[in-house]
Design an enzyme around this catalytic site. Structure first.
Site, PDB file in Angstrom:
ATOM      1  N   HIS A 162     -51.041  -0.123 -41.819  1.00 45.91           N
ATOM      2  CA  HIS A 162     -49.967  -0.788 -42.551  1.00 45.91           C
ATOM      3  C   HIS A 162     -48.649  -0.468 -41.859  1.00 45.91           C
ATOM      4  CE1 HIS A 162     -47.531  -2.494 -45.632  1.00 45.91           C
ATOM      5  NE2 HIS A 162     -46.969  -1.348 -45.915  1.00 45.91           N
ATOM      6  N   ASP A 205     -44.909  -1.177 -41.653  1.00 47.37           N
ATOM      7  CA  ASP A 205     -43.693  -1.741 -42.252  1.00 47.37           C
ATOM      8  C   ASP A 205     -42.737  -2.192 -41.158  1.00 47.37           C
ATOM      9  OD1 ASP A 205     -43.805  -0.860 -45.300  1.00 47.37           O
ATOM     10  OD2 ASP A 205     -44.474   0.865 -44.121  1.00 47.37           O
ATOM     11  N   ASP A 214     -48.859  -4.049 -50.116  1.00 49.36           N
ATOM     12  CA  ASP A 214     -47.796  -3.101 -50.458  1.00 49.36           C
ATOM     13  C   ASP A 214     -46.665  -3.659 -51.312  1.00 49.36           C
ATOM     14  OD1 ASP A 214     -46.838  -0.473 -50.385  1.00 49.36           O
ATOM     15  OD2 ASP A 214     -45.530  -0.871 -48.690  1.00 49.36           O
TER      16      ASP A 214
END
Lengths: 301, 86
Positions: free
Chosen positions: A27, A29, A151
């Site tokens: 993941h 960001d 998320d």
């Protein structure tokens, strides 16, 4: 040769068994505690240990080692920064992974956008920008089929509608309200058909994940985690395969109580994982091997 | 779990998982519930409602919306400029 990506590239399932889908992922960001460039290059690691260029290099090296391995990548902003810096040799290799389905783009927008404060116009623009880059680079095999909103803090109906209108076949969510989740566990409704609009045909299969987007406790094999590695040498005092597989099956047993079909998905990765993809894949290879060994060996273990 | 006659573990992807769920659901006559509302607000636990970010950093939020307006206008002007004979 004809590409074998997409649904043709799915590993065979086993009838009469609960099929446990391990999905290695990272993941990433697109800016948070660090800037986009700091995350990409792995700068300012005292703030957060994260470098996306190393993740993509390292994952490609690991995919080479075994055609059964899979990886998904989501944030095209990072992928594009990496892609334009690669030599032709690497680009050919990555195209081969995409064509064989070993590397699959999921989501595929420039970023995994927020759903609360975004304008639908900007969402369409950022999805188009990411999908355009993937289409130009990989063609049909680079087309994501699944929305991956693991998320964002809550989910909008309009986002479901947009994904449906993009032609996606499904949507997976990480964060849903804790009381909603308790209720969905109890009523086995973690999976649903989300009707994204009252006015147009915008239905999309939607699943809420068991553990947000993290691996089961004790099965995080990234260099950022401290879980014990799988030790399969029976002469070693650290030998733990029997106990770890028991733990793994206990977790799966709990999962099957809240999902409706003979399939569960395990998200094997967390924030900026796979900087050293080898520690993940080495242990996942063993997890798969020893879990499935018990099908044949029965009570031997 | 000595005799594993229940679990088969494999490398997979979200699309392969969702296809498998839909095929299994069709075979087992599972009907999924239909959802028509949204997933707001999000609370991760009691007294932790993530609704503050709906308004946090108002200047940045406004600048993004203005930026979007300018981008749309710029795209329209750029496409008009390519029309011949106007």
């Amino acid at each position: 040769e004809a590409p074998q990506c997409g649904y043709q590239s799915c590993q065979p399932l086993k009838d009469g068994f609960v099929n446990v889908h391990l999905v290695p992922h990272t993941h990433d960001d697109v800016g948070w505690l660090k800037t986009v460039d700091q995350y990409y290059y792995g700068a300012n690691n005292t703030i957060q240990n994260a470098g996306v260029q190393y993740i993509l290099d390292s994952v490609m090296d690991e995919l080479k080692k075994d055609p059964n391995r899979r990886f998904i990548y989501v944030e095209t902003a990072f992928f594009w920064k990496w892609w334009i810096h690669q030599q032709d040799f690497v680009k050919h290799q990555v195209k081969a992974f995409v064509n064989s389905g070993q590397l699959e783009f999921i989501g595929g927008g420039w970023t995994m956008n927020d759903e609360a404060t975004t304008h639908y116009h900007s969402i369409v623009d950022q999805m188009t920008w990411g999908l355009r880059k993937l289409n130009d680079s990989f063609g049909e095999c680079g087309r994501p089929k699944i929305g991956w909103q693991i998320d964002p803090f809550g989910h909008s109906r309009e986002m479901a509608s947009i994904f449906a209108q993009l032609g996606f076949d499904g949507l997976l969510l990480g964060r849903i309200d804790y009381e909603d989740k308790v209720n969905k566990f109890a009523t086995k409704t973690m999976e649903m058909v989300w009707k994204g609009s009252d006015n147009i045909d915008a239905e999309i299969f939607t699943g809420a994940m068991y553990n947000t987007y993290a691996p089961p406790s004790g099965f995080c094999f990234d260099i950022m985690c401290n879980d014990e590695p799988l030790v399969d040498d029976k002469r070693s005092p650290l030998y733990n395969i029997d106990r770890k597989i028991d733990d793994f099956f206990a977790h799966l047993d709990n999962m099957t109580k809240v999902y409706t079909t003979s399939n569960v998905i395990l998200t094997m990765g967390e924030d900026f994982h796979y900087q050293d993809a080898h520690t993940w894949f080495k242990n996942l290879d063993k997890l798969i091997y020893y879990a499935n060994q018990r099908q044949e060996n029965g009570s031997k273990y | 779990f000595k005799d594993n006659d229940r679990f088969n573990v494999l490398y997979s992807t979200p699309s392969c998982y969702i296809r498998a769920v839909n095929e299994a659901a069709a075979a087992q006559n599972v009907e999924f519930t239909v959802k028509t509302d949204d997933f707001f607000p999000y609370a991760s636990e009691t007294h932790a409602y993530w609704a503050g970010y709906f308004t946090s950093r108002p200047n940045l939020k406004r600048n993004e919306r203005l930026g979007n307006n300018l981008l749309q206008a710029a795209k329209q002007l750029a496409s008009f400029s390519k029309i011949n004979g106007v």
